[in-house]
Motif scaffolding. Structure first.
Motif, PDB file in Angstrom:
ATOM      1  N   SER A   1      37.364  23.745  20.960  1.00  0.00           N
ATOM      2  CA  SER A   1      38.667  23.350  21.487  1.00  0.00           C
ATOM      3  C   SER A   1      38.789  21.832  21.454  1.00  0.00           C
ATOM      4  CB  SER A   1      38.847  23.840  22.927  1.00  0.00           C
ATOM      5  OG  SER A   1      39.028  25.235  22.977  1.00  0.00           O
ATOM      6  N   PHE A   2      39.987  21.364  21.102  1.00  0.00           N
ATOM      7  CA  PHE A   2      40.292  19.932  21.097  1.00  0.00           C
ATOM      8  C   PHE A   2      41.323  19.672  22.185  1.00  0.00           C
ATOM      9  CE2 PHE A   2      38.781  20.986  16.903  1.00  0.00           C
ATOM     10  CZ  PHE A   2      37.957  19.922  16.558  1.00  0.00           C
ATOM     11  N   GLN A   3      40.974  18.845  23.137  1.00  0.00           N
ATOM     12  CA  GLN A   3      41.852  18.567  24.278  1.00  0.00           C
ATOM     13  C   GLN A   3      42.445  17.176  24.152  1.00  0.00           C
ATOM     14  OE1 GLN A   3      40.389  19.652  28.181  1.00  0.00           O
ATOM     15  NE2 GLN A   3      41.338  17.839  29.110  1.00  0.00           N
ATOM     16  N   SER A   4      43.780  17.102  24.116  1.00  0.00           N
ATOM     17  CA  SER A   4      44.525  15.840  24.094  1.00  0.00           C
ATOM     18  C   SER A   4      44.169  14.973  22.887  1.00  0.00           C
ATOM     19  CB  SER A   4      44.291  15.048  25.394  1.00  0.00           C
ATOM     20  OG  SER A   4      44.648  15.814  26.526  1.00  0.00           O
ATOM     21  N   VAL A   5      43.715  15.571  21.814  1.00  0.00           N
ATOM     22  CA  VAL A   5      43.366  14.821  20.605  1.00  0.00           C
ATOM     23  C   VAL A   5      44.639  14.565  19.807  1.00  0.00           C
ATOM     24  CG1 VAL A   5      42.075  14.879  18.425  1.00  0.00           C
ATOM     25  CG2 VAL A   5      41.038  15.780  20.533  1.00  0.00           C
ATOM     26  N   PRO A   6      44.877  13.344  19.352  1.00  0.00           N
ATOM     27  CA  PRO A   6      46.087  13.063  18.560  1.00  0.00           C
ATOM     28  C   PRO A   6      46.166  13.946  17.323  1.00  0.00           C
ATOM     29  CG  PRO A   6      45.039  11.018  19.251  1.00  0.00           C
ATOM     30  CD  PRO A   6      44.098  12.118  19.616  1.00  0.00           C
ATOM     31  N   ASP A   7      47.378  14.306  16.966  1.00  0.00           N
ATOM     32  CA  ASP A   7      47.593  15.261  15.884  1.00  0.00           C
ATOM     33  C   ASP A   7      46.928  14.818  14.584  1.00  0.00           C
ATOM     34  OD1 ASP A   7      49.276  17.714  14.964  1.00  0.00           O
ATOM     35  OD2 ASP A   7      49.728  16.163  13.478  1.00  0.00           O
ATOM     36  N   GLU A   8      47.023  13.540  14.272  1.00  0.00           N
ATOM     37  CA  GLU A   8      46.487  13.074  12.991  1.00  0.00           C
ATOM     38  C   GLU A   8      44.963  13.114  12.941  1.00  0.00           C
ATOM     39  OE1 GLU A   8      47.052   9.388  15.598  1.00  0.00           O
ATOM     40  OE2 GLU A   8      48.119  11.268  15.161  1.00  0.00           O
ATOM     41  N   LEU A   9      44.306  13.271  14.084  1.00  0.00           N
ATOM     42  CA  LEU A   9      42.851  13.348  14.120  1.00  0.00           C
ATOM     43  C   LEU A   9      42.330  14.786  14.166  1.00  0.00           C
ATOM     44  CD1 LEU A   9      42.049  10.457  16.628  1.00  0.00           C
ATOM     45  CD2 LEU A   9      42.109  10.379  14.122  1.00  0.00           C
ATOM     46  N   LEU A  10      43.235  15.739  14.261  1.00  0.00           N
ATOM     47  CA  LEU A  10      42.832  17.143  14.340  1.00  0.00           C
ATOM     48  C   LEU A  10      42.460  17.683  12.957  1.00  0.00           C
ATOM     49  CD1 LEU A  10      45.640  18.466  16.706  1.00  0.00           C
ATOM     50  CD2 LEU A  10      43.196  18.348  17.269  1.00  0.00           C
ATOM     51  N   PRO A  11      41.658  18.755  12.894  1.00  0.00           N
ATOM     52  CA  PRO A  11      41.433  19.434  11.618  1.00  0.00           C
ATOM     53  C   PRO A  11      42.768  19.922  11.048  1.00  0.00           C
ATOM     54  CG  PRO A  11      39.900  20.228  13.276  1.00  0.00           C
ATOM     55  CD  PRO A  11      40.918  19.382  13.996  1.00  0.00           C
ATOM     56  N   PRO A  12      42.911  20.004   9.730  1.00  0.00           N
ATOM     57  CA  PRO A  12      44.181  20.419   9.140  1.00  0.00           C
ATOM     58  C   PRO A  12      44.703  21.743   9.687  1.00  0.00           C
ATOM     59  CG  PRO A  12      42.716  19.583   7.443  1.00  0.00           C
ATOM     60  CD  PRO A  12      41.917  19.647   8.712  1.00  0.00           C
ATOM     61  N   ALA A  13      43.805  22.662  10.013  1.00  0.00           N
ATOM     62  CA  ALA A  13      44.242  23.970  10.496  1.00  0.00           C
ATOM     63  C   ALA A  13      44.957  23.894  11.833  1.00  0.00           C
ATOM     64  CB  ALA A  13      43.048  24.908  10.613  1.00  0.00           C
ATOM     65  N   LEU A  14      44.775  22.791  12.579  1.00  0.00           N
ATOM     66  CA  LEU A  14      45.367  22.662  13.906  1.00  0.00           C
ATOM     67  C   LEU A  14      46.473  21.621  13.974  1.00  0.00           C
ATOM     68  CD1 LEU A  14      42.090  22.828  16.048  1.00  0.00           C
ATOM     69  CD2 LEU A  14      43.697  24.686  15.539  1.00  0.00           C
ATOM     70  N   GLN A  15      46.784  20.981  12.868  1.00  0.00           N
ATOM     71  CA  GLN A  15      47.833  19.965  12.873  1.00  0.00           C
ATOM     72  C   GLN A  15      49.218  20.619  12.907  1.00  0.00           C
ATOM     73  OE1 GLN A  15      47.151  17.397   9.520  1.00  0.00           O
ATOM     74  NE2 GLN A  15      45.173  16.653  10.309  1.00  0.00           N
ATOM     75  N   ALA A  16      50.178  19.877  13.461  1.00  0.00           N
ATOM     76  CA  ALA A  16      51.541  20.407  13.605  1.00  0.00           C
ATOM     77  C   ALA A  16      52.152  20.752  12.262  1.00  0.00           C
ATOM     78  CB  ALA A  16      52.410  19.394  14.347  1.00  0.00           C
ATOM     79  N   ALA A  17      51.862  19.950  11.226  1.00  0.00           N
ATOM     80  CA  ALA A  17      52.430  20.208   9.901  1.00  0.00           C
ATOM     81  C   ALA A  17      51.757  21.387   9.208  1.00  0.00           C
ATOM     82  CB  ALA A  17      52.298  18.962   9.026  1.00  0.00           C
ATOM     83  N   ASN A  18      50.597  21.823   9.708  1.00  0.00           N
ATOM     84  CA  ASN A  18      49.875  22.978   9.171  1.00  0.00           C
ATOM     85  C   ASN A  18      49.718  22.889   7.643  1.00  0.00           C
ATOM     86  OD1 ASN A  18      48.549  25.428   9.028  1.00  0.00           O
ATOM     87  ND2 ASN A  18      50.362  26.679   9.466  1.00  0.00           N
ATOM     88  N   PRO A  19      49.030  21.845   7.143  1.00  0.00           N
ATOM     89  CA  PRO A  19      48.933  21.661   5.698  1.00  0.00           C
ATOM     90  C   PRO A  19      48.208  22.792   4.962  1.00  0.00           C
ATOM     91  CG  PRO A  19      47.470  20.147   6.847  1.00  0.00           C
ATOM     92  CD  PRO A  19      48.354  20.755   7.877  1.00  0.00           C
ATOM     93  N   TRP A  20      47.355  23.530   5.653  1.00  0.00           N
ATOM     94  CA  TRP A  20      46.684  24.671   5.013  1.00  0.00           C
ATOM     95  C   TRP A  20      47.544  25.926   4.992  1.00  0.00           C
ATOM     96  CZ3 TRP A  20      40.938  24.613   7.105  1.00  0.00           C
ATOM     97  CH2 TRP A  20      40.273  23.505   6.554  1.00  0.00           C
ATOM     98  N   GLY A  21      48.615  25.927   5.736  1.00  0.00           N
ATOM     99  CA  GLY A  21      49.520  27.071   5.748  1.00  0.00           C
ATOM    100  C   GLY A  21      48.928  28.330   6.321  1.00  0.00           C
ATOM    101  N   ILE A  22      48.094  28.192   7.351  1.00  0.00           N
ATOM    102  CA  ILE A  22      47.454  29.354   7.945  1.00  0.00           C
ATOM    103  C   ILE A  22      48.224  29.809   9.180  1.00  0.00           C
ATOM    104  CG2 ILE A  22      45.191  28.554   7.135  1.00  0.00           C
ATOM    105  CD1 ILE A  22      44.680  27.908  10.192  1.00  0.00           C
ATOM    106  N   PRO A  23      47.992  31.023   9.665  1.00  0.00           N
ATOM    107  CA  PRO A  23      48.644  31.456  10.898  1.00  0.00           C
ATOM    108  C   PRO A  23      48.183  30.604  12.083  1.00  0.00           C
ATOM    109  CG  PRO A  23      47.781  33.353   9.690  1.00  0.00           C
ATOM    110  CD  PRO A  23      47.230  32.123   9.028  1.00  0.00           C
ATOM    111  N   GLN A  24      49.133  30.172  12.883  1.00  0.00           N
ATOM    112  CA  GLN A  24      48.832  29.444  14.106  1.00  0.00           C
ATOM    113  C   GLN A  24      49.481  30.170  15.284  1.00  0.00           C
ATOM    114  OE1 GLN A  24      50.407  25.504  13.337  1.00  0.00           O
ATOM    115  NE2 GLN A  24      48.442  24.722  12.593  1.00  0.00           N
ATOM    116  N   ARG A  25      48.667  30.563  16.219  1.00  0.00           N
ATOM    117  CA  ARG A  25      49.212  31.236  17.397  1.00  0.00           C
ATOM    118  C   ARG A  25      49.669  30.202  18.406  1.00  0.00           C
ATOM    119  NH1 ARG A  25      46.267  35.183  21.869  1.00  0.00           N
ATOM    120  NH2 ARG A  25      48.163  35.591  23.055  1.00  0.00           N
ATOM    121  N   ARG A  26      50.873  30.379  18.905  1.00  0.00           N
ATOM    122  CA  ARG A  26      51.447  29.483  19.911  1.00  0.00           C
ATOM    123  C   ARG A  26      51.870  30.307  21.114  1.00  0.00           C
ATOM    124  NH1 ARG A  26      52.851  24.404  17.683  1.00  0.00           N
ATOM    125  NH2 ARG A  26      52.376  24.310  15.458  1.00  0.00           N
ATOM    126  N   PRO A  27      50.965  30.442  22.128  1.00  0.00           N
ATOM    127  CA  PRO A  27      51.263  31.293  23.298  1.00  0.00           C
ATOM    128  C   PRO A  27      52.527  30.845  24.031  1.00  0.00           C
ATOM    129  CG  PRO A  27      48.967  30.642  23.280  1.00  0.00           C
ATOM    130  CD  PRO A  27      49.638  29.822  22.242  1.00  0.00           C
TER     131      PRO A  27
END
Length: 496
Positions: A470-496
C-alpha cells in the motif's frame, strides 16, 4: 561432475550428460540485477515474451519430444500433448498479464470524516523478487523448465532460476537454451531466466538471499527437506511445494449397482495412467462391502500393461513400498498385471484390498502414497463407517465421489468431509488430468502441499509470486504505473 540421464526402458545412459553448474553466483547476480527492470516492464512486454516462449516451444516440439521420450520413457504421443499443454499455460499467463486484474489495483481517496480519518491509499500486488523453481520428473514439459511455476513467475515480473531435474538433463538444457534465446530476442536482461544443474547447487541457490520464493513439485521427503532449508534461512522465504497425495475416491452402493463396468474401467485406467505417475492418481478407492467388483477388477488389472517408471530410484521405492503393503496383516493382494521386463525401471500394475477398521488402526501405513501403478481398495459397511475412515485420511490434491441421482447416501456430509481434505473435489469422474484454466485449483491440505491457500496450476497460481503493498499519501507521479490516475497500463482499477 555431470548430471546423467538414463532411458528407464533399458537402463542405458542417454547422451554424455550435462555438466553441473559451476557459476551459480553469476546466475544469482544476473537474476537480482534483472529484477528491477523486469518488474517494471509493461504488461504488454511480458505478455509478448510469454507468447514468444509458447511459439518457440511449439516449433521445437519435433526436436524436444524425442529427447523427452529417451530420458523419461514416456510415449511420444503423450509428450506431444504435454508440449501443447505447456504452451497453452504460457499463453494463458500472457492473457492474465494483459488483462491486469491479477494486480488487484485499488484506488482509495482520502476521507477526513471516516473513523479514523483515512488518507489517500493506493494498493496493488507486486513481484517478490527472483524465484527458484524445482522441476518435476513426471511432467518433463508442463512441470519442468517452462512449466506452470516458471510461466506464472515470469508473468508476475519475477526472474526465474530453474533447478533442472536429474531425470531429464538433456531435455532441460535444450529447453533452457530455447528460453534464453527467446529472452534475448525479446530484449530482456539475460538474468530473467537461468538454469541450474546439480542437487547441491539447487540447495545452495535456495539458501541464497537473492532468491525470494521457491516452487517445488516432487516427493514428500524432498519437499520436507527443502521446506526446512527455506525456513531456516536468516530471512525465511515462501516455499510452495506440491508433495505426496493419496487422492481418495468414494463409490456409493447406488453407483456400484448402476454402472459397475464403467467404474471398474475408469478406476483402473486412472490409477495406471502414465504408469501411475500422476500426482492426482486415485490411490484409495472406497467401495461398499459386498460390492462384487473383485473379478472385474482383477481382469482389468491383469489386462493393464506394465510400463517404465521415470527412474531407478522411483522404481526401487515403488517395489519397497508395495512389499511393505503386501506384508501388512490387514491387507490382501487382490490383483496384478503381467510381469514387468527385468531391464530398465519397469513396473507392473498392482491392486490391494483392506477394510476401514485396518485403515483406522494404521492410517500412516495404509494411506501412504505409492508413486506408480498401484492402489488400495478400502471396503466400508455404511455411511458412518466410511465417514469415520475418511477422517483418518490426510490432505490430498483431489477427492472423488461417484454417486447417482436420488442417491440415499448422505452426499452433502460426504462432500463436506472430502472438501476439508482436498483442494479439488471431483463428482462422477476421475481426478487424473488437470485443466489449465482460471477456476482450477491444484493444491490441498498438508501433506499434498506446503501451503493450501495457493494453487500450482491455473491463472491464480501467479499470486504465489506477488505481495501486497500500500502507498499512503504518495504523489501520483511517484506511484507505480498501475496505480497512477492516468492508468498508463490500462489495467482494471477498483475505486471503492
Amino acid at each position: 561432475m555431470t548430471v546423467q540421464g538414463y532411458d528407464p526402458r533399458t537402463g542405458e545412459p542417454v547422451g554424455a550428460g550435462i555438466a553441473e553448474t559451476t557459476d551459480l553466483p553469476s546466475l544469482l547476480d544476473a537474476a537480482a540485477a534483472a529484477f528491477p527492470a523486469f518488474r517494471s516492464t509493461p504488461p504488454s512486454v511480458r505478455a509478448d515474451f510469454l507468447t514468444l516462449l509458447a511459439d518457440r516451444l511449439d516449433a521445437a516440439a519435433g526436436e524436444l519430444v524425442p529427447l523427452a521420450t529417451a530420458e523419461s520413457g514416456l510415449p511420444s504421443a503423450r509428450l506431444t500433448g504435454e508440449v501443447a499443454r505447456t504452451s497453452a499455460q504460457l499463453r494463458l499467463f500472457a492473457r492474465v498479464v494483459s488483462e491486469g486484474d491479477y494486480l488487484e489495483a485499488i484506488i482509495e481517496e482520502a476521507d477526513p470524516g471516516a473513523t479514523p480519518p483515512r488518507p489517500p491509499l493506493r494498493r496493488w500486488l507486486e513481484p517478490v523478487g527472483p524465484v527458484l523453481v524445482y522441476a518435476a520428473s513426471n511432467f518433463p514439459f508442463a512441470f519442468s523448465v517452462l512449466g506452470g511455476d516458471t510461466a506464472s513467475a515470469l508473468a508476475a515480473g519475477a526472474p526465474v532460476l530453474v533447478k533442472a531435474h536429474g531425470s531429464h538433463p538433456a531435455l532441460s538444457a535444450a529447453t533452457a537454451a530455447l528460453a534464453s534465446r527467446a529472452a534475448a530476442d525479446a530484449g530482456l536482461p539475460p538474468g530473467v531466466f537461468g538454469i541450474v544443474f546439480g542437487d547441491e547447487q539447487g540447495v545452495r541457490a535456495l539458501r541464497d538471499p537473492r532468491v525470494k520464493a521457491c516452487g517445488f513439485t516432487g516427493s514428500t521427503g524432498g519437499g520436507r527437506f527443502l521446506l526446512g532449508v527455506a525456513n531456516s534461512r536468516p530471512e525465511p522465504i515462501p516455499f510452495f511445494g506440491e508433495l505426496g497425495s493419496i487422492n481418495p475416491a468414494v463409490v456409493t452402493p447406488a453407483a456400484v449397482a448402476a454402472r459397475a463396468e464403467e467404474l471398474v474401467s475408469g478406476f483402473v485406467g486412472s490409477f495406471t495412467l502414465g504408469t501411475g505417475q500422476f500426482c492426482t492418481k486415485p490411490g484409495l478407492l472406497f467401495l461398499p462391502a459386498g460390492h462384487g467388483l473383485g473379478p472385474a477388477l482383477s481382469t482389468a488389472v491383469a489386462a493393464a500393461s506394465p510400463g517404465p517408471l521415470l527412474n531407478a530410484r522411483i522404481a526401487d521405492q515403488f517395489e519397497t513400498g508395495l512389499a511393505g503393503l503386501a506384508s501388512h496383516p490387514g491387507v490382501v493382494a487382490s490383483a496384478a498385471g503381467s510381469p514387468a521386463p527385468s531391464e530398465g525401471s519397469w513396473a507392473s500394475p498392482r491392486l490391494f484390498t483392506t477394510t476401514t477398521g485396518a485403515l483406522r488402526a494404521d492410517p500412516d501405513g495404509l494411506t501412504a502414497e505409492h508413486f506408480g501403478p498401484a492402489a488400495l481398495i478400502v471396503e466400508y459397511t455404511g455411511a458412518d463407517d466410511l465417514l469415520a475412515a475418511l477422517g483418518a485420511v490426510e490432505g490430498s490434491l483431489t477427492a472423488t465421489v461417484h454417486a447417482e441421482p436420488g442417491d440415499d447416501f448422505p452426499l452433502p456430509e460426504l462432500l463436506e468431509v472430502l472438501g476439508d481434505r482436498a483442494g479439488r473435489v471431483v463428482y462422477n469422474g476421475w481426478p487424473t488430468g488437470v485443466a489449465v484454466s482460471f477456476a482450477m485449483n491444484h493444491g490441498g491440505p498438508w501433506p499434498s502441499t506446503t501451503n493450501s491457500a495457493h494453487t500450482s496450476v491455473g491463472a491464480t497460481s501467479i499470486r504465489r509470486w506477488l505481495r501486497p503493498v500500500s502507498f499512503q499519501s504518495v504523489p501520483d507521479e511517484l506511484l507505480p504505473p498501475a496505480l497512477q490516475a492516468a492508468n498508463p497500463w490500462g489495467i482494471p482499477q477498483r475505486r471503492p
